[in-house]
Every structure is written in C-alpha cells, then in structure tokens.
Write a protein that holds these residues in place. Structure first.
Motif, PDB file in Angstrom:
ATOM      1  N   SER A   7       0.819  -1.204   0.000  1.00 59.10           N
ATOM      2  CA  SER A   7       0.000   0.000   0.000  1.00 59.10           C
ATOM      3  C   SER A   7       0.853   1.255   0.000  1.00 59.10           C
ATOM      4  N   THR A  12      -1.254   4.519  -1.391  1.00 58.60           N
ATOM      5  CA  THR A  12      -2.517   4.478  -0.656  1.00 58.60           C
ATOM      6  C   THR A  12      -2.425   5.171   0.689  1.00 58.60           C
ATOM      7  N   TYR A  13      -1.305   5.006   1.377  1.00 58.30           N
ATOM      8  CA  TYR A  13      -1.221   5.528   2.732  1.00 58.30           C
ATOM      9  C   TYR A  13      -0.899   7.018   2.807  1.00 58.30           C
ATOM     10  N   SER A  17       0.749   5.839   7.708  1.00 60.38           N
ATOM     11  CA  SER A  17      -0.406   4.955   7.830  1.00 60.38           C
ATOM     12  C   SER A  17      -1.401   5.420   8.889  1.00 60.38           C
ATOM     13  N   LEU A  20      -4.675   7.181   7.805  1.00 57.13           N
ATOM     14  CA  LEU A  20      -5.670   6.437   7.035  1.00 57.13           C
ATOM     15  C   LEU A  20      -6.547   5.642   7.981  1.00 57.13           C
ATOM     16  N   SER A  22      -9.375   2.575   7.703  1.00 53.46           N
ATOM     17  CA  SER A  22     -10.019   1.575   6.861  1.00 53.46           C
ATOM     18  C   SER A  22     -11.411   1.269   7.394  1.00 53.46           C
ATOM     19  N   ARG A  35     -12.752  -2.121  -1.225  1.00 57.04           N
ATOM     20  CA  ARG A  35     -12.174  -1.486  -0.040  1.00 57.04           C
ATOM     21  C   ARG A  35     -12.715  -0.070   0.073  1.00 57.04           C
ATOM     22  N   VAL A  37     -11.675   3.505   2.364  1.00 56.86           N
ATOM     23  CA  VAL A  37     -10.753   4.105   3.322  1.00 56.86           C
ATOM     24  C   VAL A  37     -11.037   5.599   3.445  1.00 56.86           C
TER      25      VAL A  37
END
Length: 269
Positions: A7, A12-13, A17, A20, A22, A35, A37
């Motif tokens: 990720s 994505t992050y 992290s 984020l 989820s 998914r 987020v």
C-alpha cells in the motif's frame, strides 16, 4: 518487509499509515466493495506521490483540501482504470473518503461505458446528479469516520437498487479467467470462447471493464509481480520474471516502468 509495504508503494497511505482509516467490511455488507478508506492528511509543504494503478475504479468524496494547487470544495469524483503510472501533488489539509470498486461493479452502478473513464477522472455528479454534491457536503459536516462510512454505504445501496443488473456473461467470464491466470491466459483463447470476432471481443471488453483485454491482463500480471516483490524485496529479478510469465527480465522492467514509473530496484529504494 512489513505487510503494509504494498500500500505504501501504491501511494494508498499518503505517507503515514496513521492518517488512514479503513472501513470495516461489515459497513458494506451486501455491497460489492473492494475497499473503503478515509484519509485525513496534513502536509505543511507541497509533496508529490507516486500513483500505481491497482485495477479498481475509485469513487473519491473529497471533503476538504488542495489538489494539484487547487483548493477544493466538497465534491465527488470517479477515477477510471489507469494503464500507466502517475503522480499527484498535495499540500495542506486533505480529507476524503475513497471507495474502490471492481470495474464490472462500477459499470453497473454508473451505467456508462467504462472505457470513457480510461486514465481519467470525472465528477460523479455527471452521472448521478446534484445529489452527489449534497452527499459530499454532508460527509464534510459529519464528525466521525464510522458515520461517514455508513452514509457512503447508504448511497451505494441506493445506487445498487437502481442499477442495471444485466451482465455480459462472456466478458464476466473473461475477467474471471484473466484474474485466475494472473493475466497470462491468451486473449485469442478468450475471444474464441466468447463466440465473437477478436475485434468485437476487444470492444465489448473495453467498454465494460475500462481497458482492452491485453492491457488489463498486463496490469493483472504486473500487480501480481508487484505483490510478490513487496513481500520479498530481495527476490531475484530473473526468477520473478519467469514466475510471472514475462519473456525475460527486460520485459518485466518495461512493465514496471509503465505501471509503476520506475524499475523494480528504484521503486523499492
């Protein structure tokens, strides 16, 4: 390598992290959501992030922030399948909810040819009207992520109830088989099995998935190789190429340059 490395590579992050959130799978029970987020990012200085395509169509509800130098009011975007790497610029605050959908699911929900969205982003209001803008504004006003996720799920359930559930069995089968083979099944075989001419098969596939079958297969193979490399970054490149059906190491590197914007070695630095 940590389990979140893949990720991180895909962007994505958004750097850290902890920024984020989820959504739990239970929030989208009964919905075909890959998914969901939430992002809440603060960058005091401008940054650019690598964007690596992952084979999903994204609904992005931008609640607040600056994107490519432009301050955003609450809005909603649909981002189609990409067949190449990209970058995105960001500075300041950014809050958003991102929903990742299988391309066939996205086509049912949106009701438009998916190849029209290839490598692009379009305001979701073009398909679902002003109600989408009001939804983005409501999401911006809600103070908690669970409540935001619940509101997005409610919207998706409403759209699913109104969606055209008819599907093209030949394309659905081809997508399933390409995924099963990690993109290695010959396109000529799938076209022959569909009963259509190769040209008609390519056209119908691209319309419903967003990419021609050859490009979609290449993306699936790259994604599988990237996942393997993220799990074992010291893996020999020649072995990796052979394991995932590339002609040779040079072929693998070309695909990494195309989809990730960098050869494997530089990507993992």
């Amino acid at each position: 390598m940590r389990s979140d490395r893949l990720s991180d590579l895909r962007g994505t992050y958004q750097v850290r992290s902890h920024q984020l959130v989820s959504a739990p799978a239970s929030a989208f029970t009964g919905l075909e959501v890959v998914r969901c987020v939430g992002f809440d990012v603060l960058e005091p200085n401008p940054v650019r992030r690598r964007k690596i395509p992952g084979g999903t169509v994204k609904l992005v509800f931008a609640l607040e922030g600056t994107f490519e130098g432009r301050s955003l009011d609450p809005t909603a975007l649909v981002i189609g399948l990409h067949d190449r790497a990209g970058t995105a610029g960001h500075a300041g605050r950014m809050r958003s909810v991102q929903v990742q959908l299988d391309p066939l699911t996205a086509r049912r929900l949106l009701g438009v040819p998916m190849d029209e969205l290839r490598n692009g982003a379009v305001e979701l209001a073009e398909f679902h009207g002003r109600a989408v803008r009001r939804l983005a504004e409501r999401l911006a006003e809600i103070p908690t992520w669970p409540a935001r996720f619940a509101l997005v799920a409610e919207y998706l359930r409403e759209r699913s109830a109104a969606a055209d559930d008819r599907e093209d069995a030949a394309v659905t089968y081809a997508v399933r088989e390409l995924r099963r083979s990690r993109g290695l099944l010959p396109i000529a075989t799938l076209a022959a099995e569909s009963g259509w001419s190769p040209r008609h098969f390519r056209r119908r596939f691209a319309e419903q998935v967003g990419l021609p079958p050859k490009d979609y297969g290449s993306l699936l193979r790259f994604s599988a190789a990237l996942s393997a490399l993220a799990s074992e970054p010291t893996r020999d490149m020649s072995t990796l190429a052979g394991d995932f059906g590339y002609y040779d190491q040079s072929h693998l590197i070309r695909d990494f340059r195309r989809f990730a914007g960098a050869p494997p070695g530089r990507l993992l630095d």
